[in-house]
Design an enzyme around this catalytic site. Structure first.
Site, PDB file in Angstrom:
ATOM      1  N   GLY A  22      -0.939  -5.667  -0.390  1.00 58.54           N
ATOM      2  CA  GLY A  22      -1.841  -5.494  -1.521  1.00 58.54           C
ATOM      3  C   GLY A  22      -1.214  -5.903  -2.828  1.00 58.54           C
ATOM      4  O   GLY A  22      -1.921  -6.316  -3.763  1.00 58.54           O
ATOM      5  N   ALA A  43       0.830  -1.198   0.000  1.00 55.24           N
ATOM      6  CA  ALA A  43       0.000   0.000   0.000  1.00 55.24           C
ATOM      7  C   ALA A  43       0.867   1.251   0.000  1.00 55.24           C
ATOM      8  O   ALA A  43       2.068   1.209   0.272  1.00 55.24           O
ATOM      9  CB  ALA A  43      -0.917  -0.010   1.222  1.00 55.24           C
ATOM     10  N   GLU A  48       0.396  -7.740   6.681  1.00 53.52           N
ATOM     11  CA  GLU A  48      -0.569  -6.827   7.303  1.00 53.52           C
ATOM     12  C   GLU A  48      -0.685  -6.991   8.812  1.00 53.52           C
ATOM     13  O   GLU A  48      -0.938  -6.007   9.532  1.00 53.52           O
ATOM     14  CB  GLU A  48      -1.948  -7.008   6.661  1.00 53.52           C
ATOM     15  CG  GLU A  48      -2.090  -6.408   5.272  1.00 53.52           C
ATOM     16  CD  GLU A  48      -1.624  -7.331   4.163  1.00 53.52           C
ATOM     17  OE1 GLU A  48      -1.831  -6.995   2.983  1.00 53.52           O
ATOM     18  OE2 GLU A  48      -1.048  -8.404   4.470  1.00 53.52           O
ATOM     19  N   GLU A  75      -1.953  -9.448  -3.150  1.00 54.76           N
ATOM     20  CA  GLU A  75      -3.384  -9.626  -3.384  1.00 54.76           C
ATOM     21  C   GLU A  75      -3.750  -9.335  -4.841  1.00 54.76           C
ATOM     22  O   GLU A  75      -4.603 -10.011  -5.423  1.00 54.76           O
ATOM     23  CB  GLU A  75      -4.180  -8.743  -2.425  1.00 54.76           C
ATOM     24  CG  GLU A  75      -4.094  -9.256  -0.981  1.00 54.76           C
ATOM     25  CD  GLU A  75      -4.909  -8.439  -0.005  1.00 54.76           C
ATOM     26  OE1 GLU A  75      -5.894  -8.956   0.537  1.00 54.76           O
ATOM     27  OE2 GLU A  75      -4.541  -7.265   0.228  1.00 54.76           O
TER      28      GLU A  75
END
Length: 692
Positions: free
Chosen positions: A98, A59, A121, A101
């Site tokens: 992310g 992120a 995370e 992901e």
């Protein structure tokens, strides 16, 4: 941010958001637009890759703690997965959070060797929120997914291939590899392969896994919540699992633990950035001298060797020098076992980079000389007097002292501007913290060199001023004193240890004392005795333990009795405490757990506020990083100053004022704390004022 190109029927989306291709709003929008454009253009496949040194590394930290901006990452991942043509992730560098992901939402995945993939995370107090807990177990199975997500630790590309996260590991440029893979898939007539269509694997005992992580996490919520999110994939449809993941993610976003962990994340990145060092170049250093080859000196030498520095270690005798070499060899052997260095590197370091002896003249060419001798001023005075005679001009003379007056040490030399404190924490080749103690006359480029050396050694440096104990040990002395007072007044050492371990410390203060060695505290109490205020309350029962030869773990008995790694309460301790209470005519009272925590933490925060107010620490974040990295403060609380902000400084001050009614000498509120409460401000406001 995301460049679009159509290359002979293959849409290429190139992320270009240096330095780490963070998934900020513009990048997310670029991915969304690129996927839609590829479909509209009639492309047969899509390749996503990162320009520069990495794929999406996670992120955008500039968005942390702010309201999300559309498009949010879960929607982007869903769009990628729903694309009607194959989408290929061509990865290199770091594929974290992310970034992974996004890759899991793609239909096919390849990586170059050395790529690191992970979902970290939980280390920020949250869980993956864009499908990671639902997609990863469908590829890896539950055991691997639980291990990756709850630890936050990345895996290398080869392991990711074995686990089923990626399809290929190949040498080459990500763009070219992605295009070649896309064309091969097109020629095979391959269709999209959404992970959501893969059936969940055979369930595991999620309750047992959750219980195990709850114990290991010591109160941290995110690893335990991650297990709940992963378990949802076994009992819910994919879409319902995504919704449950998002619900749990949003719940964690509102917790103080998330705030604490985010604070810790940023504080560690700011602590070594000092305005006073802007434009100041460090002195060059390649050769390190170490005085003393005990546990600390050998650890410092090991850290320097692992940083590929030349090391000369001086001891008092040939036998002591040989013992130091053996300790260093053992440390380096441990590095071989952990895969940090190869056996060839071990042989080279021991044969070529390390010199051990007894002659101070061997230090004549050293760039930095670090004294790690016994914590006695007379000993250090003699060492620095000798170093002043043999060290070359411009060499930096450093002391590893934990408490002593650095300015007094510097004044025995003719070069006080070249003297600095480098307070390592044991074991020095493992612990990340280094207090860089700046004396009254220490030159700016010497300070800059201290920070540069810390970086070379892989450590986090915190600037500290000169006082007894500097930042960490001074604060430790205060909260340990509060614990001692509670014991005299009726609490037990074992109750206090339990309360602080439930708060999140790995060990309570009395177990820590056993680990460090009770003789260290004994020597320090004797050192400070001549300067002690008449109203100070100093227990003597620990001295009785030391007089009996009980120094903690190293002798098998202290506050606890040890049998290997196992320990039980030492029954003799209660009798010693009772005897001292009787001698002092103290009628013991009961302490509940909440009061123990309030007193312990109030003492810690109050002394920390004094340390900042006096300029020993320049910023409250300096205190937080020191306690987090050097003293085992639970990371999810963010450090004592962040914890205090979250509790409310007015609450902390009110407690101190109540406690002062019984002991006004010890419980003197810090002026800074009183001023912040009066102004309605927080410790973190001080960080913002300094640009941190």
């Amino acid at each position: 941010m995301v460049q679009y190109e159509l290359d002979d029927g293959v849409a290429v989306l190139a992320a270009d958001n240096p330095p780490v291709n963070a998934l900020g709003a513009a990048v997310r929008q670029g991915l969304r637009d690129g996927i839609a454009r590829a479909v509209a253009d009639g492309a047969q496949a899509v390749v996503i890759y990162g320009e520069g040194k990495t794929w999406f590394a996670g992120a955008d930290i500039r968005e942390f703690g702010k309201q999300p901006v559309d498009p949010i990452l879960p929607a982007v991942c869903d769009q990628i997965e729903a694309c009607p043509i194959p989408v290929i992730a061509a990865m290199h560098g770091t594929v974290l959070g992310g970034g992974l992901e996004v890759a899991l939402a793609c239909h096919y995945r390849l990586a170059v060797p050395g790529t690191r993939l992970g979902l970290p995370e939980v280390t920020l107090g949250i869980i993956p929120g864009a499908g990671g807990t639902q997609r990863l177990p469908r590829l890896t199975g539950y055991a691997n997914a639980i291990a990756m997500i709850t630890s936050g630790k990345p895996v290398m590309a080869d392991e990711a291939l074995t686990m089923g996260i990626i399809d290929r590991v190949e040498e080459g440029a990500p763009r070219a590899l992605g295009l070649a893979y896309a064309r091969a898939l097109i020629s095979e007539g391959a269709a999209p392969r959404p992970v959501r269509d893969i059936a969940p694997p055979e369930p595991v005992d999620f309750a047992a896994a959750k219980a195990g992580f709850a114990k290991a996490a010591r109160g941290q919520l995110s690893p335990v919540t991650a297990v709940d999110a992963i378990a949802a994939s076994a009992r819910m449809t994919f879409d319902d699992g995504l919704a449950e993941e998002r619900r749990l993610f949003q719940t964690l976003m509102q917790t103080d633990q998330r705030k604490g962990l985010i604070h810790a994340f940023f504080a560690e990145r700011q602590v070594s950035k000092l305005p006073e060092l802007e434009g100041v170049s460090p002195r060059a250093f390649d050769r390190i001298g170490v005085i003393g080859g005990g546990t600390m000196g050998a650890g410092i030498a090991t850290a320097a060797l692992l940083a590929r520095l030349q090391v000369t270690l001086i001891e008092q005798s040939d036998d002591a020098a040989a013992a130091a070499r053996t300790r260093i060899a053992g440390n380096l052997s441990g590095a071989v076992k952990r895969g940090k260095i190869s056996l060839d590197a071990y042989d080279r370091l021991m044969a070529e980079a390390l010199q051990v002896g007894t002659d101070y003249d061997a230090l004549a060419t050293a760039d930095v000389i670090i004294e790690a001798a016994f914590e006695d001023f007379a000993v250090k005075r003699d060492i620095f007097t000798r170093l002043d005679q043999v060290a070359r001009p411009g060499a930096i003379l450093a002391s590893n002292t934990s408490y002593l007056d650095l300015d007094a040490i510097a004044d025995v030399t003719d070069r006080p501007k070249d003297v600095i404190g480098l307070h390592f924490f044991s074991p020095a080749h493992v612990m990340r913290l280094l207090e860089v103690v700046v004396g009254e006359k220490t030159a700016p480029d010497v300070v800059a060199t201290g920070f540069a050396l810390a970086k070379r050694l892989g450590k986090t440096a915190v600037r500290a001023g000169v006082c007894d104990g500097f930042i960490g040990n001074r604060i430790l002395s205060s909260y340990r004193t509060a614990a001692d007072h509670m014991v005299l007044d009726g609490a037990s050492p074992f109750q206090i240890d339990r309360v602080m371990e439930e708060f999140g410390f790995a060990m309570g203060p009395f177990a820590v004392a056993d680990l460090a060695g009770l003789d260290i505290g004994w020597a320090n109490r004797r050192r400070l005795a001549p300067t002690r205020h008449p109203k100070e309350r100093v227990p003597t029962y620990p001295d009785r333990l030391c007089e009996q030869g009980h120094f903690g773990q190293k002798t098998g008995r202290g506050y606890y009795v040890y049998d290997g790694r196992n320990k039980v309460e030492n029954p003799d301790v209660v009798g010693l405490i009772d005897a001292e209470r009787a001698a002092l005519r103290i009628t013991p009272r009961a302490f509940d757990d909440a009061e123990i925590l309030r007193r312990y933490m109030a003492a810690m925060v109050n002394e920390a506020a004094k340390v900042v107010g006096e300029g020993i620490a320049r910023r409250s974040l300096d205190v937080d990083v020191t306690l987090l990295l050097g003293y085992g403060f639970p990371r999810y609380h963010g450090g004592p100053m962040k914890w205090a902000d979250l509790q409310g400084l007015d609450t902390i001050l009110a407690d101190i004022n109540v406690f002062a009614q019984d002991d006004a000498h010890f419980w003197q509120p810090a002026s800074l704390l009183e001023q912040l409460v009066a102004d309605g401000r927080e410790f973190d406001d001080l960080n913002k004022e300094t640009g941190a």
